[in-house]
Design an enzyme around this catalytic site. Sequence first.
Site, PDB file in Angstrom:
ATOM      1  N   ASP A   1       8.618  36.418  78.090  1.00 52.69           N
ATOM      2  CA  ASP A   1       8.108  35.068  78.347  1.00 52.69           C
ATOM      3  C   ASP A   1       8.392  34.586  79.762  1.00 52.69           C
ATOM      4  O   ASP A   1       7.744  33.649  80.239  1.00 52.69           O
ATOM      5  CB  ASP A   1       8.708  34.083  77.336  1.00 52.69           C
ATOM      6  CG  ASP A   1       8.348  34.439  75.911  1.00 52.69           C
ATOM      7  OD1 ASP A   1       7.149  34.624  75.641  1.00 52.69           O
ATOM      8  OD2 ASP A   1       9.259  34.560  75.073  1.00 52.69           O
TER       9      ASP A   1
ATOM     10  N   HIS B   1       8.928  29.588  68.334  1.00 53.49           N
ATOM     11  CA  HIS B   1       8.410  30.958  68.268  1.00 53.49           C
ATOM     12  C   HIS B   1       7.409  31.242  69.379  1.00 53.49           C
ATOM     13  O   HIS B   1       7.659  32.064  70.246  1.00 53.49           O
ATOM     14  CB  HIS B   1       7.779  31.199  66.895  1.00 53.49           C
ATOM     15  CG  HIS B   1       7.329  32.608  66.658  1.00 53.49           C
ATOM     16  ND1 HIS B   1       7.773  33.687  67.391  1.00 53.49           N
ATOM     17  CD2 HIS B   1       6.461  33.129  65.746  1.00 53.49           C
ATOM     18  CE1 HIS B   1       7.217  34.792  66.945  1.00 53.49           C
ATOM     19  NE2 HIS B   1       6.411  34.483  65.957  1.00 53.49           N
TER      20      HIS B   1
ATOM     21  N   HIS C   1      17.931  37.487  75.101  1.00 57.58           N
ATOM     22  CA  HIS C   1      17.148  37.997  73.982  1.00 57.58           C
ATOM     23  C   HIS C   1      18.084  38.202  72.802  1.00 57.58           C
ATOM     24  O   HIS C   1      19.242  38.586  72.978  1.00 57.58           O
ATOM     25  CB  HIS C   1      16.471  39.322  74.361  1.00 57.58           C
ATOM     26  CG  HIS C   1      15.396  39.749  73.416  1.00 57.58           C
ATOM     27  ND1 HIS C   1      15.670  40.357  72.215  1.00 57.58           N
ATOM     28  CD2 HIS C   1      14.043  39.648  73.491  1.00 57.58           C
ATOM     29  CE1 HIS C   1      14.537  40.615  71.597  1.00 57.58           C
ATOM     30  NE2 HIS C   1      13.538  40.190  72.341  1.00 57.58           N
TER      31      HIS C   1
END
EC number: 2.3.3.16
Length: 470
Positions: A406, A297, A351
């Site tokens: 990220d 996560h 994603h």
Amino acid sequence: MRALRCSIIRGVAGLRMASSVLDEMKEQMLRRSKEDHKKIGDLRKKHGHEKLCDATIDAVYGGMRGITGLVYEPSLLDSAEGIRFRGLTILECQEMLPKAPGGKEPLPEAMFWLLMTGEVPTEEQARGLNAELHRRVDPEAIAAAQKAIAALPKNAHPMTAFSVGVLALQTYSKFAAAYAAGKSNKKTYWEYALEDSLDMLARTPAVAAMIYNRETKGQVELAAPSNSDLDWAANFAKMLGFQDEEFRECMRLYLSVHADHEGGNVSAHTTTLVASALSDPYLAFSAGLNGLAGPLHGLANQEVLKYLFSMQERVKADGVNVHDEAALEKALTKYTWELLNSGQVVPGYGHAVLRKVDPRYTCQRNFCLRHNFQDDLFKLVNTIYMIMPGILKEHGKTKNPYPNVDAHSGVLLQHYGLTEQNYYTVLFGLSRQMGVLAGVVWDRLQGRPLERPKSITTEMLAKKYLCNSL
């Protein structure tokens, strides 16, 4: 017991001493809640039997991915537009939310107002909320967190320290104190949850800053004292020991864009689930932080940095000049195909929902371009951005060949000298509390019940489906 008695007194009195800006926030929330109450009533009365999705066997074995099973008000992930905070895209938030004088990035406290009320705050409301947060800084509560963190083993992870720090702050929970004293009920739970959320937002920056100093210098203390003249992100940057205005802008951006990401991710769902048992916001958010600490996560930006550093080493070993765009592009293309052909994935790309470049990536990239980043790491990530979608499309094994948030966030922090990668998830958590706490308050405001889904066993499924097929 003394802390609990003090919390009861503060908890009951705190609601009577609300500032005018808090009154405005509550008024906006109640107005929206009244509108939502009618919508919810109509939806349940007229369409309560309608199916939102089918829960397949694949879905229940696959982490419930794709199952619609939650109502979460602060944000919604749009596969075409990315995350929407109360209906606004990242770009719209950057344009519409109040900013620091001379700044271009939204103030995180303005983002919190939006997530909590559903309305864009005025400049005055954003300043008023910041003043309210400074008013709620409690040295005694922060000292309790400091003592708890200092008692941890030296090798304790920063996220362990953050979770413990939040639990230490919990002894000052107004929600828990009012419930224990019999002073709250279903109609007022939300107000005490809001009180705790504001207190937590006011006190966690100091806790997070002390954890950073613990990580860098071995001392659980602030690098610099809090300054009530500064906005939330700028003051946090100061307590970390960073004085540069450009870094303050970086923190405003970072803390704003990471503030929420729908309600089904591990940290948001955990916080919501725990709070549904009427656990106070501190207990719920600490649980959410423990989920965020999991490598699947909250550690994605660290995985990206490992990948970038490995690319940097290969480029250096092969004698490639990172400022020679053509040579760098050729080398990175070669390395990428080697990586993909070995069965590995490119960190930071793809994603679960989004099917375009993550707007949170775009705003970070634009920040770097606007501030003329020239360091090698940015050159690498920018060149990868230019070539990667084409390579991944040609490879043909990903539904989304574009970068997510990220892929860039660690590069920002590295540029300004915040290089302690183990600490990055603390920054993530500091930001994410804004969304998940808004979700908790709204769950209490809308009277949501204890979350209790049904579970099944493999044996039960086998008897139902396999036996009949033999």
